[in-house]
Design an enzyme around this catalytic site. Sequence first.
Site, mmCIF file in Angstrom:
data_model
loop_
_atom_site.group_PDB
_atom_site.id
_atom_site.type_symbol
_atom_site.label_atom_id
_atom_site.label_comp_id
_atom_site.label_asym_id
_atom_site.label_seq_id
_atom_site.Cartn_x
_atom_site.Cartn_y
_atom_site.Cartn_z
ATOM 1 N N ASP A 59 0.865 -1.163 0.000
ATOM 2 C CA ASP A 59 0.000 0.000 0.000
ATOM 3 C C ASP A 59 0.910 1.223 0.000
ATOM 4 O O ASP A 59 2.097 1.115 0.342
ATOM 5 C CB ASP A 59 -0.901 -0.024 1.243
ATOM 6 C CG ASP A 59 -1.845 1.160 1.287
ATOM 7 O OD1 ASP A 59 -2.410 1.517 0.242
ATOM 8 O OD2 ASP A 59 -2.006 1.738 2.374
ATOM 9 N N ASP A 61 -0.091 5.198 0.756
ATOM 10 C CA ASP A 61 -0.327 6.168 1.823
ATOM 11 C C ASP A 61 -0.319 5.471 3.178
ATOM 12 O O ASP A 61 -1.048 4.506 3.405
ATOM 13 C CB ASP A 61 -1.677 6.867 1.619
ATOM 14 C CG ASP A 61 -1.707 7.694 0.338
ATOM 15 O OD1 ASP A 61 -0.938 8.657 0.251
ATOM 16 O OD2 ASP A 61 -2.488 7.353 -0.571
ATOM 17 N N LYS A 234 -9.355 -2.654 -2.636
ATOM 18 C CA LYS A 234 -9.238 -3.497 -1.452
ATOM 19 C C LYS A 234 -10.403 -3.232 -0.494
ATOM 20 O O LYS A 234 -10.820 -2.091 -0.370
ATOM 21 C CB LYS A 234 -7.909 -3.204 -0.742
ATOM 22 C CG LYS A 234 -6.667 -3.429 -1.602
ATOM 23 C CD LYS A 234 -5.403 -2.885 -0.936
ATOM 24 C CE LYS A 234 -5.396 -1.371 -0.920
ATOM 25 N NZ LYS A 234 -4.122 -0.813 -0.399
ATOM 26 N N ASP A 259 -1.330 -0.629 6.027
ATOM 27 C CA ASP A 259 -1.522 0.026 7.322
ATOM 28 C C ASP A 259 -2.953 -0.065 7.832
ATOM 29 O O ASP A 259 -3.262 0.492 8.881
ATOM 30 C CB ASP A 259 -1.124 1.509 7.224
ATOM 31 C CG ASP A 259 -2.083 2.312 6.354
ATOM 32 O OD1 ASP A 259 -2.327 1.887 5.195
ATOM 33 O OD2 ASP A 259 -2.581 3.354 6.815
#
Length: 317
Positions: A59, A61, A234, A259
Amino acid sequence: MILSFSNIQLKTLCSTSRLIFGYHKQAFTSLRGFSGMAQQITRENAEEILQNIDNFLFDCDGVLWDGNGPIKGSLETVLRLKELGKQVFYVTNNSSQTRDHYVKKCSNYGYSVKRDEILCTAWIAAEYLRAANFKDKVYVMGREESVGAELDAVGIKYTGPGVRCVLVAFDPHINYTKLIRAASYLKKPDCLYLATNEDSAFPSTNPNLAIPGTGCMVVPVSLASGREPIVMGKPAPNMFEVLRKVHNIDPSRCMMIGDRLDTDILFAKNCGMQSTLVLSGISTIDDVQRPAETTAGAVDMQPDFYAENLAGLGMFI
């Protein structure tokens, strides 16, 4: 299979379109139950990860960078994995930018990236419609610079009459008129409903600041129309199915690093991948240490491993 969206009812259309990407709703419920507590990454299990994983999906960000720029240790970790011969892919739910934008952004931060290593939801939505031979118009609630550009690239129109699809993406200029139009188009039973993602918020370095995500645009459209979207990003497996078909990768040899438990980690489980949660974005150590749900119908979102940030893996490889 060639589909005619104007002649096939939505129920049949959605079922057939999902099969284009190998997606079935059961994927969301096939990996449930208690899998044990996540392990903090150590030198020993880092060696096992390197032995068992060929492909790393990151991922962006909250993992590679945040609002202040690159997250310390992330670049070095990614570069080291590439030195070891690992394939690296960048998988983001952010629909506000195109793949070309991400190539430039990654390059500016020091990551050497090819276009086909990046999967963003604006492109996945366009690819989904292209693969379904969609020939009608799309009503886009989102940024023309990103979603519009990706639709342009595959020759799909998103202005004028004849709307047969509503596509909800991140829209910083959302307003009541747009909500009315989107929900009204969806009152037609043969109008397809897509959403790039349903993220509730963006990562923020300020704990007192909440930045609403695309999910905050999707929910009012769904409530007003009485419809649920087909989600491109996702934790739905559509992005991984594209990646798998293009690069012929084995999910059992893949690791998703993210995250968020409810997107990145659940995405890994839905696709049969290993997972690592980094605590540099949305989810916290309290989330990791909370036992996985074991009640009937609960979804297990426990990662296999966790680390403070990517440097927590990089220091051992």
